[in-house]
Design a protein around this motif. Structure first.
Motif, PDB file in Angstrom:
ATOM      1  N   UNK A   1       0.817  -1.216   0.000  1.00  0.00           N
ATOM      2  CA  UNK A   1       0.000   0.000   0.000  1.00  0.00           C
ATOM      3  C   UNK A   1       0.848   1.261   0.000  1.00  0.00           C
ATOM      4  N   UNK A   2       2.128   1.136   0.376  1.00  0.00           N
ATOM      5  CA  UNK A   2       3.018   2.298   0.393  1.00  0.00           C
ATOM      6  C   UNK A   2       3.403   2.771  -0.997  1.00  0.00           C
ATOM      7  N   UNK A   3       3.272   1.911  -1.997  1.00  0.00           N
ATOM      8  CA  UNK A   3       3.662   2.310  -3.342  1.00  0.00           C
ATOM      9  C   UNK A   3       5.126   2.685  -3.398  1.00  0.00           C
ATOM     10  N   UNK A   4       5.414   3.892  -3.848  1.00  0.00           N
ATOM     11  CA  UNK A   4       6.792   4.358  -3.974  1.00  0.00           C
ATOM     12  C   UNK A   4       7.292   5.133  -2.760  1.00  0.00           C
ATOM     13  N   UNK A   5       6.486   5.200  -1.709  1.00  0.00           N
ATOM     14  CA  UNK A   5       6.926   5.878  -0.496  1.00  0.00           C
ATOM     15  C   UNK A   5       7.963   5.037   0.241  1.00  0.00           C
ATOM     16  N   UNK A   6       8.930   5.701   0.829  1.00  0.00           N
ATOM     17  CA  UNK A   6       9.939   5.006   1.607  1.00  0.00           C
ATOM     18  C   UNK A   6       9.384   4.594   2.966  1.00  0.00           C
ATOM     19  N   UNK A   7       9.960   3.531   3.518  1.00  0.00           N
ATOM     20  CA  UNK A   7       9.580   3.068   4.837  1.00  0.00           C
ATOM     21  C   UNK A   7      10.661   3.345   5.851  1.00  0.00           C
ATOM     22  N   UNK A   8      10.267   3.371   7.111  1.00  0.00           N
ATOM     23  CA  UNK A   8      11.251   3.524   8.187  1.00  0.00           C
ATOM     24  C   UNK A   8      10.722   2.855   9.443  1.00  0.00           C
ATOM     25  N   UNK A   9      11.643   2.378  10.256  1.00  0.00           N
ATOM     26  CA  UNK A   9      11.258   1.828  11.550  1.00  0.00           C
ATOM     27  C   UNK A   9      10.996   2.975  12.517  1.00  0.00           C
ATOM     28  N   UNK A  10       9.847   2.979  13.148  1.00  0.00           N
ATOM     29  CA  UNK A  10       9.541   4.044  14.112  1.00  0.00           C
ATOM     30  C   UNK A  10       9.270   3.501  15.511  1.00  0.00           C
ATOM     31  N   UNK A  11       9.506   2.219  15.703  1.00  0.00           N
ATOM     32  CA  UNK A  11       9.394   1.613  17.026  1.00  0.00           C
ATOM     33  C   UNK A  11      10.358   0.438  17.084  1.00  0.00           C
ATOM     34  N   UNK A  12      11.113   0.352  18.149  1.00  0.00           N
ATOM     35  CA  UNK A  12      12.051  -0.751  18.342  1.00  0.00           C
ATOM     36  C   UNK A  12      12.068  -1.113  19.818  1.00  0.00           C
ATOM     37  N   UNK A  13      12.014  -2.396  20.104  1.00  0.00           N
ATOM     38  CA  UNK A  13      11.894  -2.825  21.490  1.00  0.00           C
ATOM     39  C   UNK A  13      12.441  -4.241  21.632  1.00  0.00           C
ATOM     40  N   UNK A  14      12.660  -4.646  22.865  1.00  0.00           N
ATOM     41  CA  UNK A  14      12.956  -6.036  23.185  1.00  0.00           C
ATOM     42  C   UNK A  14      11.960  -6.474  24.242  1.00  0.00           C
ATOM     43  N   UNK A  15      11.193  -7.504  23.918  1.00  0.00           N
ATOM     44  CA  UNK A  15      10.169  -8.026  24.826  1.00  0.00           C
ATOM     45  C   UNK A  15      10.472  -9.500  25.085  1.00  0.00           C
ATOM     46  N   UNK A  16      10.662  -9.835  26.347  1.00  0.00           N
ATOM     47  CA  UNK A  16      10.990 -11.213  26.724  1.00  0.00           C
ATOM     48  C   UNK A  16      12.188 -11.737  25.934  1.00  0.00           C
ATOM     49  N   UNK A  17      13.136 -10.855  25.665  1.00  0.00           N
ATOM     50  CA  UNK A  17      14.357 -11.229  24.976  1.00  0.00           C
ATOM     51  C   UNK A  17      14.285 -11.173  23.466  1.00  0.00           C
ATOM     52  N   UNK A  18      13.107 -10.898  22.900  1.00  0.00           N
ATOM     53  CA  UNK A  18      12.934 -10.931  21.449  1.00  0.00           C
ATOM     54  C   UNK A  18      12.836  -9.506  20.884  1.00  0.00           C
ATOM     55  N   UNK A  19      13.519  -9.273  19.784  1.00  0.00           N
ATOM     56  CA  UNK A  19      13.481  -7.971  19.125  1.00  0.00           C
ATOM     57  C   UNK A  19      12.151  -7.790  18.406  1.00  0.00           C
ATOM     58  N   UNK A  20      11.553  -6.628  18.571  1.00  0.00           N
ATOM     59  CA  UNK A  20      10.275  -6.300  17.933  1.00  0.00           C
ATOM     60  C   UNK A  20      10.357  -4.897  17.338  1.00  0.00           C
ATOM     61  N   UNK A  21       9.653  -4.684  16.231  1.00  0.00           N
ATOM     62  CA  UNK A  21       9.674  -3.383  15.568  1.00  0.00           C
ATOM     63  C   UNK A  21       8.292  -3.007  15.053  1.00  0.00           C
ATOM     64  N   UNK A  22       8.115  -1.700  14.830  1.00  0.00           N
ATOM     65  CA  UNK A  22       6.967  -1.156  14.116  1.00  0.00           C
ATOM     66  C   UNK A  22       7.495  -0.299  12.977  1.00  0.00           C
ATOM     67  N   UNK A  23       6.689  -0.114  11.934  1.00  0.00           N
ATOM     68  CA  UNK A  23       7.148   0.583  10.739  1.00  0.00           C
ATOM     69  C   UNK A  23       6.091   1.547  10.205  1.00  0.00           C
ATOM     70  N   UNK A  24       6.604   2.529   9.478  1.00  0.00           N
ATOM     71  CA  UNK A  24       5.753   3.562   8.875  1.00  0.00           C
ATOM     72  C   UNK A  24       6.257   3.834   7.456  1.00  0.00           C
ATOM     73  N   UNK A  25       5.327   4.023   6.557  1.00  0.00           N
ATOM     74  CA  UNK A  25       5.644   4.365   5.165  1.00  0.00           C
ATOM     75  C   UNK A  25       4.984   5.693   4.831  1.00  0.00           C
ATOM     76  N   UNK A  26       5.766   6.620   4.255  1.00  0.00           N
ATOM     77  CA  UNK A  26       5.219   7.888   3.876  1.00  0.00           C
ATOM     78  C   UNK A  26       5.141   8.873   5.034  1.00  0.00           C
TER      79      UNK A  26
END
Length: 268
Positions: free
Chosen positions: A243-268
């Protein structure tokens, strides 16, 4: 491509584990909850509607919620009784649902409307934090049952034009979803989770053609099958990238929960 102030971005939101934000689970989910609570303030304006794909609804053909007043589906198990009484009375949007089906059909993916289907917890749990007023109409779109990444990317691409009409497109899932390891706090997948998260961030932040190729072949990434024994919680991110088409993406959330890396992302 630079983001346009006249259209909504596309989001991939982590939805946590079950009703985790509404339980006494000290510190574990606090960072994620704060991220979700801050989402609305990052948007250019209040959306007129939201189209969302979660990791908790799979169908043979693309299917949308078509009720004007969708119920909630408490599709989690073994949690405290109060978590089965959570409410999120956001309206549905039958006209938007019909438009989604038209766009998918035009792209060669005919689908169906389900007037009885409600919002699963992959929608209402994160939205209770991100959009707590529950006043934005929501349409949920199902995942393809074959869990094919290229197909899912194509579905997102078919809907990208909605963004210029002030419709927010969201995928919700988790960038790590090996439940047995997570809940068992098994450390053997801690390092693979970090390796996969690093790869995923690079893939999302790459130029769109490279991004699409990488995400379509996500299973070749380091740690991929350890982090995702099945891909249903990752594919909403692939949908969002489409759905982002030609828009660039970036990580806007980074965390470690119970030892595991987790992320959230945004495009545009």
């Amino acid at each position: 491509m630079e983001p346009s102030p006249s259209r909504q971005p596309v989001l991939f939101l982590p939805h946590g584990g079950g009703p985790c934000f509404f339980m006494d689970w000290p510190d574990t989910w606090d960072h994620m909850a704060a991220y979700l609570r801050g989402i609305a303030a990052t948007l250019p304006r209040r959306p007129d509607g939201i189209v969302v794909m979660s990791g908790h609804w799979e169908t043979g053909v693309p299917t949308v919620t078509a009720s004007a007043h969708p119920p909630l589906i408490y599709d989690y198990y073994g949690f405290p009784p109060h978590t089965y009484h959570l409410q999120y009375p956001a309206p549905g949007a039958p006209a938007l649902a019909a438009e989604v089906l038209d766009l998918l059909a035009h792209a060669g993916m005919p689908g169906e409307a389900d007037a009885g289907r409600g919002f699963d917890h992959g929608v209402f749990i994160p939205f209770m934090l991100a959009f707590p007023q529950a006043d934005i109409p929501v349409v949920e779109l199902s995942l393809p049952r074959d869990l094919n990444a290229a197909h899912t990317l194509h579905m997102g691409a078919a809907l990208q034009g909605l963004r210029a009409r002030n419709i927010l497109i969201v995928g919700t899932g988790m960038t790590y979803h090996n439940v047995r390891h997570l809940m068992g706090r098994d450390p053997q997948s801690d390092e693979p989770s970090r390796a996969f998260d690093t790869w995923l961030t690079r893939a999302v932040e790459a130029q769109p053609p490279i991004r699409a190729e990488a995400l379509t072949h996500w299973a070749q990434a380091p740690g991929a099958r350890i982090c995702h024994p099945t891909p249903e919680h990752l594919l909403p991110l692939v949908f969002a990238a489409g759905a982002a088409g030609n828009d660039l993406g970036r990580r806007d959330y980074s965390d470690t929960v119970m030892g595991k890396a987790l992320s959230g992302f945004r495009f545009g």
